[in-house]
Design an enzyme around this catalytic site. Structure first.
Site, short mmCIF file in Angstrom:
data_model
loop_
_atom_site.label_atom_id
_atom_site.label_comp_id
_atom_site.label_asym_id
_atom_site.label_seq_id
_atom_site.Cartn_x
_atom_site.Cartn_y
_atom_site.Cartn_z
N ASN A 13 76.77 34.18 67.17
CA ASN A 13 76.66 34.80 68.50
C ASN A 13 75.21 34.66 68.95
OD1 ASN A 13 76.67 36.40 70.76
ND2 ASN A 13 76.91 38.34 69.68
N TRP A 14 74.99 33.74 69.87
CA TRP A 14 73.61 33.48 70.31
C TRP A 14 73.12 34.51 71.32
CZ3 TRP A 14 73.36 27.41 71.18
CH2 TRP A 14 73.39 26.79 69.92
N LYS A 15 74.02 35.37 71.77
CA LYS A 15 73.66 36.41 72.75
C LYS A 15 72.94 35.77 73.95
CE LYS A 15 73.30 39.61 68.93
NZ LYS A 15 73.05 40.98 68.52
N HIS A 97 82.21 43.34 71.89
CA HIS A 97 80.95 43.45 71.14
C HIS A 97 80.27 44.78 71.49
CE1 HIS A 97 76.90 42.65 69.74
NE2 HIS A 97 77.42 41.71 68.99
N GLU A 99 77.35 45.52 72.11
CA GLU A 99 76.37 45.47 73.21
C GLU A 99 77.08 45.52 74.56
OE1 GLU A 99 74.18 42.05 71.82
OE2 GLU A 99 73.40 43.24 70.16
N GLU A 172 81.50 45.52 62.66
CA GLU A 172 80.07 45.47 62.94
C GLU A 172 79.52 46.88 63.12
OE1 GLU A 172 78.84 41.39 64.49
OE2 GLU A 172 79.32 42.60 66.24
N GLY A 178 71.13 43.76 64.68
CA GLY A 178 69.79 43.43 65.15
C GLY A 178 68.70 44.33 64.59
N SER A 218 73.07 42.03 61.02
CA SER A 218 71.86 41.55 60.34
C SER A 218 72.16 40.65 59.14
CB SER A 218 70.98 42.73 59.92
OG SER A 218 70.53 43.44 61.06
N GLY A 239 74.29 37.15 64.41
CA GLY A 239 73.52 37.15 65.66
C GLY A 239 72.18 36.45 65.47
N GLY A 240 71.14 37.24 65.24
CA GLY A 240 69.78 36.70 65.18
C GLY A 240 69.62 35.48 64.29
C1 PEP Z 1 76.04 40.31 66.46
O1 PEP Z 1 75.49 39.99 67.51
O2 PEP Z 1 77.25 40.43 66.42
C2 PEP Z 1 75.21 40.59 65.30
C3 PEP Z 1 75.80 40.92 64.20
O3 PEP Z 1 73.84 40.45 65.45
P1 PEP Z 1 72.74 40.44 64.27
O4 PEP Z 1 73.25 39.47 63.22
O5 PEP Z 1 71.49 39.98 64.92
O6 PEP Z 1 72.68 41.83 63.72
#
Ligand code: PEP
Length: 269
Positions: A13-15, A97, A99, A172, A178, A218, A239-240
């Site tokens: 997930n590049w957000k 998600h 967010e 999640e 994040g 994370s 994500g990151g």
């Molecule tokens: C996500 O965006 O679903 C996520 C898990 O982000 P991160 O890995 O950065 O915590």
């Protein structure tokens, strides 16, 4: 049902990161660095990079996803993007998600309708669920996730439908997204069992045990092992770390070990 029959999935997930100028190159580099047998790979770039990423990945086995779709197919919804608009480029969609729940007030019923819209237009949905930190600290993490699923299922039933049979769920925990904090593998495993049980109780009795459950929060190449060591966890939503080629290479390499072990397990039976 054992894990041997479930696929291993790593979804990126590049957000709200990358531009159309650099997204294609990054997708290309990740595809080349993660070509591991048995792992389903999905990259979810921002909408504006969908076309360039889809082109970059056209001759690879990496699929393209979107990070969200609207619950309606067309209409007066300024600034929104719907499932039929993206199916030329994408075959997956993240739904619900945290967010989007946080910033766009998405609730479980709306998310249920998005799942159905995905099914209608051939997008494989990754439904995100997870508790807030205070809910975990108060011992209500499982109750929260169960309620999210039950409300989503209730909406699906209300409109006379059933959940998409290719549904993927991502557990999640919101406090892990994040933040650099991760859940314990054992806690994520308990949650994966609860997710399948709740889907089973909610009428997905036939297929609930087959639903892939990913962990997200994370995940890095250093932490993925904690989760993939759990037979109930079938991969990760990243994500990151998914913006870094080396990190994705490490994560998918570890996922390849799980895929190979599952495959060997099915052959022995
Ligand atoms: C996500 O965006 O679903 C996520 C898990 O982000 P991160 O890995 O950065 O915590």
């Amino acid at each position: 049902m054992n894990a041997g029959h479930r696929p291993v999935i790593i979804a990126a997930n590049w957000k709200m990161n990358t531009t159309p100028l650099d997204a294609a190159q990054l997708a290309n580099d990740i595809a080349a660095a993660t070509d591991v047998p048995g792992v389903i790979r999905v990259i979810c770039p921002p909408y504006v990079s969908l076309e360039s990423v889809a082109r970059a990945l056209a001759n690879t086995e990496v699929s393209v996803g979107v990070q969200n779709v609207h619950s309606e197919p067309f209409g007066a919804f300024t600034g929104e993007i719907s499932a039929p608009m993206v199916v030329m480029f994408a075959t997956w969609s993240i739904c619900g998600h945290s967010e989007r729940r946080r910033d766009h007030a998405e609730d479980d019923a709306l998310i249920g309708r998005k799942l159905l819209r995905c099914a209608e237009f051939g997008l494989r949905p990754i439904l995100c669920v997870g508790e807030q930190l205070d809910e975990r600290q108060a011992g209500r993490a499982e109750e929260t996730v169960r309620r999210q699923l039950e409300l989503t299922l209730a909406e699906v039933r209300r409109v006379g439908a059933v959940l998409p049979d290719d549904l993927v769920v991502a557990y999640e925990p919101v406090w892990a997204i994040g933040t650099g904090l991760t859940a314990r593998g054992s806690d994520a495993s308990v949650m994966a069992q609860l997710i399948r049980r709740t889907l089973g109780d909610g009428g997905v009795s036939e297929g609930a045990a087959q639903v892939p459950v990913l962990y997200g929060g994370s995940v890095t190449s250093a932490t993925i092992d904690e989760f993939l060591a759990e037979p109930d966890i079938d991969g990760a939503l990243v994500g990151g770390a998914s913006l870094k080629v080396d990190e994705m290479a490490g994560i998918v390499a570890r996922a390849g070990m799980t895929a190979a072990a599952r495959w060997a397990g099915t052959q022995r039976r």
